[in-house]
Scaffold this motif. Sequence first.
Motif, PDB file in Angstrom:
ATOM      1  N   ALA A 108       0.844  -1.190   0.000  1.00 42.54           N
ATOM      2  CA  ALA A 108       0.000   0.000   0.000  1.00 42.54           C
ATOM      3  C   ALA A 108       0.879   1.240   0.000  1.00 42.54           C
ATOM      4  O   ALA A 108       2.058   1.196   0.372  1.00 42.54           O
ATOM      5  N   ILE A 109       0.276   2.341  -0.394  1.00 44.97           N
ATOM      6  CA  ILE A 109       0.889   3.658  -0.283  1.00 44.97           C
ATOM      7  C   ILE A 109       0.151   4.422   0.807  1.00 44.97           C
ATOM      8  O   ILE A 109      -1.087   4.426   0.857  1.00 44.97           O
ATOM      9  N   VAL A 110       0.913   5.063   1.678  1.00 45.76           N
ATOM     10  CA  VAL A 110       0.354   5.748   2.839  1.00 45.76           C
ATOM     11  C   VAL A 110       1.066   7.079   3.014  1.00 45.76           C
ATOM     12  O   VAL A 110       2.002   7.407   2.276  1.00 45.76           O
ATOM     13  N   GLY A 111       0.629   7.840   3.999  1.00 46.41           N
ATOM     14  CA  GLY A 111       1.341   9.056   4.343  1.00 46.41           C
ATOM     15  C   GLY A 111       2.675   8.742   5.002  1.00 46.41           C
ATOM     16  O   GLY A 111       2.863   7.688   5.612  1.00 46.41           O
ATOM     17  N   ALA A 112       3.633   9.648   4.889  1.00 51.56           N
ATOM     18  CA  ALA A 112       4.991   9.406   5.391  1.00 51.56           C
ATOM     19  C   ALA A 112       5.034   9.193   6.900  1.00 51.56           C
ATOM     20  O   ALA A 112       5.981   8.574   7.408  1.00 51.56           O
TER      21      ALA A 112
END
Length: 248
Positions: free
Chosen positions: A10-14
């Motif tokens: 997944a891609i998420v906030g840093a």
Amino acid sequence: MTGDGVYVYAIVGAERRAPRGAAGVGSPPLPLRVLVEGRLGAVISDAPPKLRARRRDLLAHQDLLLRLSAEGPSLPMRFGTVAPDEAAVRAQLTAAGNRHLTALERIAGRVEVNLKAFAPSDALASLVREDRNVQRLHEAARRRPGYEANLRLGEAVVTALSRRAAEAGRDAVRELTPLAHAVAAGPEVPGCVLNMSFLVDRAADGRFRAAARGFAADRQDRVELRVAGPLPCYSFVEADGPFAGAGA
């Protein structure tokens, strides 16, 4: 990192971290980490060798996405999404950073609910009462039974049941759409006459599913509705999204 590449979940906030105690695909399960690039992060692990769609790995992938979704917005990847290395992941996060941030903002506080419509298996009696063509063929098969008469009746019944279920499914979509922020058509599923997903506020998820079940109960002689959720927001991430074409 192994020579098999990097598995991307997944891609998420840093600012996000991997869920405590969670592990990824592979046997034994591979440890997770978050690769940060600018304002974004990618939840990754090493890619296991000879990755296949085994039940344990499919469940591990899905369970992790559900945990990530419960903890904050995340852009889920399909099972088997593999990048060549961490540099490729960083490059993708940089190249599409604004798009990913916009998508994360769009799904923040929201979940996906899926609705599938099927023809009910026990609706023949109501169909015979309502459909004149089926009535005629049913009476003809009763008077002069035989292979051809039964075949024509069977084909007419299947067609009519599917048509009624599809109509009821479309009515359900019209009734439920005002309760959602977005609607997306899903892929064809064998035996399914309608497959739609809704982007719903997490706080309203229970109310949405209750409305869907109420609709189904009122029309159970016309359609069988199967409601699944809350789910990761697969249907509201671009189809040609991150690492498109990658996979094992």
